[in-house]
Design an enzyme around this catalytic site. Sequence first.
Site, mmCIF file in Angstrom:
data_model
loop_
_atom_site.group_PDB
_atom_site.id
_atom_site.type_symbol
_atom_site.label_atom_id
_atom_site.label_comp_id
_atom_site.label_asym_id
_atom_site.label_seq_id
_atom_site.Cartn_x
_atom_site.Cartn_y
_atom_site.Cartn_z
ATOM 1 N N VAL A 1 0.891 -1.278 -0.071
ATOM 2 C CA VAL A 1 -0.138 -0.085 0.143
ATOM 3 C C VAL A 1 0.991 1.372 0.036
ATOM 4 O O VAL A 1 0.705 2.173 -0.856
ATOM 5 C CB VAL A 1 -0.950 0.166 1.149
ATOM 6 C CG1 VAL A 1 -1.715 1.311 1.343
ATOM 7 C CG2 VAL A 1 -1.746 -1.111 1.220
ATOM 8 N N ARG B 1 12.742 -0.247 9.514
ATOM 9 C CA ARG B 1 14.275 -0.236 10.349
ATOM 10 C C ARG B 1 14.857 1.239 9.955
ATOM 11 O O ARG B 1 15.550 1.946 10.660
ATOM 12 C CB ARG B 1 15.161 -1.046 9.434
ATOM 13 C CG ARG B 1 14.687 -2.362 9.740
ATOM 14 C CD ARG B 1 15.414 -3.477 8.487
ATOM 15 N NE ARG B 1 15.042 -2.756 7.171
ATOM 16 C CZ ARG B 1 14.230 -3.185 6.234
ATOM 17 N NH1 ARG B 1 13.349 -4.017 6.666
ATOM 18 N NH2 ARG B 1 14.114 -2.483 5.170
ATOM 19 N N LYS C 1 -5.412 -0.778 10.757
ATOM 20 C CA LYS C 1 -6.676 -0.969 11.603
ATOM 21 C C LYS C 1 -6.644 -1.115 13.142
ATOM 22 O O LYS C 1 -7.636 -0.946 13.792
ATOM 23 C CB LYS C 1 -7.661 -2.139 11.285
ATOM 24 C CG LYS C 1 -7.958 -2.141 9.791
ATOM 25 C CD LYS C 1 -8.714 -3.469 9.417
ATOM 26 C CE LYS C 1 -8.101 -4.415 8.672
ATOM 27 N NZ LYS C 1 -7.418 -3.878 7.543
ATOM 28 N N VAL D 1 -12.240 -0.090 6.499
ATOM 29 C CA VAL D 1 -13.104 -0.996 6.231
ATOM 30 C C VAL D 1 -13.393 -0.706 4.582
ATOM 31 O O VAL D 1 -13.686 0.408 4.388
ATOM 32 C CB VAL D 1 -14.377 -0.768 7.021
ATOM 33 C CG1 VAL D 1 -15.386 -1.676 6.464
ATOM 34 C CG2 VAL D 1 -14.086 -0.777 8.278
ATOM 35 N N ALA E 1 -11.384 -0.859 2.204
ATOM 36 C CA ALA E 1 -10.445 0.114 1.361
ATOM 37 C C ALA E 1 -11.017 1.606 1.162
ATOM 38 O O ALA E 1 -11.394 2.002 1.749
ATOM 39 C CB ALA E 1 -9.840 -0.587 0.000
ATOM 40 N N LEU F 1 -13.701 2.233 -0.563
ATOM 41 C CA LEU F 1 -15.143 2.388 -0.668
ATOM 42 C C LEU F 1 -15.590 3.570 0.474
ATOM 43 O O LEU F 1 -15.050 3.587 1.615
ATOM 44 C CB LEU F 1 -15.714 1.165 -0.419
ATOM 45 C CG LEU F 1 -15.662 -0.042 -1.493
ATOM 46 C CD1 LEU F 1 -16.403 -1.352 -0.935
ATOM 47 C CD2 LEU F 1 -16.131 0.611 -2.796
ATOM 48 N N GLU G 1 -2.796 -13.183 2.121
ATOM 49 C CA GLU G 1 -1.731 -13.021 2.766
ATOM 50 C C GLU G 1 -0.804 -14.059 2.605
ATOM 51 O O GLU G 1 -1.403 -15.111 2.087
ATOM 52 C CB GLU G 1 -2.012 -12.767 4.473
ATOM 53 C CG GLU G 1 -2.757 -11.500 4.865
ATOM 54 C CD GLU G 1 -2.415 -10.126 4.686
ATOM 55 O OE1 GLU G 1 -0.822 -10.083 4.973
ATOM 56 O OE2 GLU G 1 -2.944 -9.481 4.223
ATOM 57 N N ASP H 1 -9.374 -10.352 10.665
ATOM 58 C CA ASP H 1 -8.991 -9.326 10.002
ATOM 59 C C ASP H 1 -10.647 -8.669 9.708
ATOM 60 O O ASP H 1 -10.889 -7.527 9.780
ATOM 61 C CB ASP H 1 -8.453 -9.698 8.564
ATOM 62 C CG ASP H 1 -8.183 -8.056 7.966
ATOM 63 O OD1 ASP H 1 -7.418 -7.291 8.491
ATOM 64 O OD2 ASP H 1 -8.406 -8.045 6.882
ATOM 65 N N LYS I 1 -12.572 -5.170 11.113
ATOM 66 C CA LYS I 1 -13.431 -4.436 10.371
ATOM 67 C C LYS I 1 -14.819 -4.165 10.951
ATOM 68 O O LYS I 1 -15.426 -3.335 11.074
ATOM 69 C CB LYS I 1 -13.590 -4.858 9.074
ATOM 70 C CG LYS I 1 -12.060 -4.658 8.319
ATOM 71 C CD LYS I 1 -12.226 -5.255 7.019
ATOM 72 C CE LYS I 1 -10.809 -5.393 6.339
ATOM 73 N NZ LYS I 1 -10.799 -6.062 4.991
#
Length: 838
Positions: free
Chosen positions: A493, A524, A595, A625, A627, A629, A683, A694, A698
Site C-alpha cells: 500500500v 528499520r 486498523k 473498512v 479500502a 469504498l 496474505e 481481519d 472491520k
Amino acid sequence: MLVMKFGGSSLATADRMQQVIALTAAACAGRHAHNPGEDQGQTQDDNRETVGLVVSALGGVTDQLVRLQSAALRGENADAERAALGNRHLDLLAQLPSLSEAVQAQLRGAIGQRLQQLDRDLDGVRLLRACPDEVQARILACGEQLSVLIVEALLRARDLRVQLVDPATLIRTQGPVLESTPQLEKIDALGAALRTLPVDVILLPGFIGADERGTLTLLGRNGSDYSGALLAYALDASLCEIWTDVDGVYSADPRRVPHAQLLDSLSYEEAMELSWFGAKVLHPKTIGPLALKRIDIRIRNTLNPSAPGTHIGPRQSVVPSLARGLTLLDQVALITLSGPGMQGVPGIAARIFAAVAREQISVMLITQGSSEFSLSFAVPAREQARAIAALEQDLALERRSELIRPFDVLADVAILTLVGDGLHQQRGVAGRFFAALAATRVNVIAIAQGSSERSISAVIGRNESERGLRGVHQQFFESRQRIEVFLIGTGTVGSALLEQLDSQQEFLRAHGIDLRLCGVANSRQLRLSNDGMAPAAAKQALADGEAFSIDRLISHISNNGYLNPVIVDCTSDADIARAQLKALEQGIHVVTANKKANTFDMAFYRALRQTADRQNCRYLYETNVGAALPVIDTLQNLIKSGDALQRFAGILSGSLSYVFGLLDDGVAFSDAVKDARSRGFTEPDPRDDLSGMDVARKLLILLRESGQLAELGDVDVQSIFPPDFDVGGSVDAFMARLPQVDAYFASKMQRLQAERKTLRFAGEIADGRCRVGLMEVDAGHPLFAIKGGENALAFYTRRYQPVPLVIRGYGAGAAVTAGGVFADILRTVSFHPARKSD
Ligand code: ADP
Ligand code: ASP
Ligand code: MG
C-alpha cells in the site's frame, strides 16, 4: 524634487556603494525613472535636477558601535572589534578606484580623526563605567558620519556639486537624546534655504539630529528612513525613495516567509501599521512627515533598480483587498496586572500607563477584560525590567495592600499582526486569522484589534512564532495549501501511495495544493526532508536514512515548523498504532490504513477522537473498512443525521470474496485458496485471512462507528473449518492438508445450490450480536452476487429497510487502498479555501 535614502544594506560593499553613486548621478541627470517606464534617453544639462540624498552607516556598523559601547561599559577593551571597524572603512576606500590618491589620503585622515574621537568617548565610558545618553549618541552616530564622508567624495569625483548638510543645522529635535522627536515646523523653516541651492546633491547623514543647544541626538535605531522623510519634508520634495535590499514591501518579511508577495502599493496608514508592528523595511515614524505634505514614497531595491518597488501614498477610496501584510515582533514581553484593585477603580489604567510612559517605554499593545479585572500590555522585551520597576514604584500602595496581585510577566512572547485597510469591511477575517493559528498548532495568549480596525494582533509564544507567521501567511496570501506527508510503511500500500503521490503532484499544484513528502519510513529506517523529497525516489533515499523510531519522528515533526503535517500509517504494526495517539497529542494529523488503533480497547478508541478534537487535528481511517469504498464517511453521516444501524451484513474480505466465488463455479476449496494465494490475493499465510480476525476488526470498527460500545472479544469469530480439521503447522503443511476439507465444502455447496442458495464468508450484526463466519444466502440477498474479490456492505437502518443501503466495489488491493489513503490525506487541508490577497 526627489529625495533618495540608501540604507546600510545598500552601502555594505564597494560595489554597492558605486551603485548608489550611479543611481544618484542618474537621478541628478534627469534620467531617473520617477515613473517606471519613462523614457530614459540622453542626458541634457538643462534637465539636471537637485536630488536630496540621505545615507546610513555601512551595513552592520551601528551594531558594531553598539557592541563597542557595551564592552566599554563593562570595562572591557574590544580592540579586535574596534580595529575591524576602522579597517572596514579603510578597506572600502582602497576598493574605490574613482577616488584619486590625494582624495583617498585626505579621507584616510578625516576617518582617522573621527575614529580618534570615538576612541576618546569609549575610553571615557570605560573609565567611568557609565555612559550618558549624549556620549552614547556620539558613539552611535559615528557610522553615518564616516559613510557620508566617503559618499561625498565619490559624488564629487563624478563632478557633481554637493552640499553636505550638517544635521545640527536642519534636523532640530527635542526629547530623549537617543530617540528624539523632530520639530517639524523648525525643520520646514530651516529647509527653506536649501530648496533653492544651485547644487546637484543635498547630502545628509541619516539617523542624526541635534537639539536646541546643538547637542547631537539620534532618531532611534533604523532611523535613517526617518531622516529621509525629514529631508523630503524640509525640501518639499514630491517623492521620497527608500532604497534597500528587497524589491519593496512584501506581504511578510521575505527572509522569513519564502512565498511572501510583493505589494504594488500601500496606503500611508497601512505602511505605518506594518512598520509599527515590525516590518523593518521602513522605520515606523517615517510616514508621519511625508503624509503631512502628501509626499509619495517608493520602496526600491538598490540591487535591482529596474524593479518599480512599492508605492506608498494616500489611501485609495476603493479598498482593494482584504489583508495586505503580516508582521511579527518577536522581542516582546507581556505584562499582566490583576487584582481587586483593578475592578472599576477610575484612573487605574491612567496610572499604569503614566508609570510606563515616564520611563519612555512604548506600549505596543493593550488588552483588557471587560470587568477591568485584569489588564495586559506588551512592551519591548528589553524594557521589561524598567517597566516593572516603574509599576512597583507607582503602585506600591496597592501592591502592599494586595489590591493588585504580583505582576505576571511573560517574557518570551511575540506579536503577530495582520494589517489591511479593508479588514473591518470583511466578515470572518478574525475567524480565519485565529483558525489559521489553531491549524498551525499555535496557542493564542492575548488578542488585540487596532482601534483603526486596520489590524488584528495576537500575542503568541516566541517559540511558535515563526510557524504562526508562516501558517497565517499561507492562509491569507498564498494560493496553495500545504500538506506535509510523513509516510510510515513502504509495503504494497505504501509503495502504491508513493506512486500516486508522484503522478498527482503536478495536478495538485495546479489545483492549489502543495503536497510535500517530508518523511518516509519502514520498520528499520527513516528519511526526513524538511522541504520534501521526490516520492519516486523516496524508497531509494530511505536506504541511507537514519534508524527508525516513531518517537523520534513525532518529536522531529513537533520541533520543526511544519504547517500541516500528516503521519500516514500504512503498516499493520501494533506499536505504530499505539503511537498514533502520541502524534495526535502533538497536533499532528493521522491518516491510517492500519486498523489496529481503532480496535484496541474502547478507552483508546475514545482517546484518539477526543485528542484529535482537542488538538484541532484530523484522525482519518476511511480505508480501515472496504479500502477506498466510502464506508466510514457514509456510516458517520447516517448516524450524525439521526439514523440508526439495525442490522448489517457484509463481505469485508476481498480474498475470501474471491475464494468463495470460485466455490460457486464448482472449484474445490483447496484449489480456490491456492489460486487466490498464487495471485497474491491472500496474505502470505492464507490462515490470516481464513481465521476471520481481519474481518472481525472491520466489523468491530463498523459497530463502534455506529455508536455502540464494543470490544474485539464481543465479536463471535466462527471457524469456517469442520471441528476436527487441524489448522496448525507451517504454511506448507497447512496447504498440503487443505484438500481434506474439499469434500466438506463440496457437500455444503451441493445442498445449498439445490436450495438456490450459496455460501459466503461474511460479517454480520443482528439482534445485538456480532458474528464473523460462513453465511448461507439466497438469490435475493445482497451478498449473493458478490464474488471475484469484490466487497459489499449492506446497512439496514431505520431509514434503509427493508431494502438496505448497499456499498459495493473492490475493497482490497494496493492501488485502491492507496487511493483511499490519498483521499484522506487531502481531507486534512483546512476547509477555508486559501485566497490570494488580491
Ligand atoms: P536598510 O539597511 O536598507 O535600512 P533594513 O535591513 O533596515 O534595510 O530593512 C530591510 C529589511 O527589512 C529586508 O531585508 C527585510 O528582511 C526586512 N523586512 C521585514 N519585513 C518586511 C516586509 N514586510 N517587506 C519587505 N522587507 C521586510
Ligand atoms: N545606522 C542606523 C542603525 O543601524 C540607522 C539606520 O541604518 O537606519 O540603526
Ligand atoms: Mg533600515
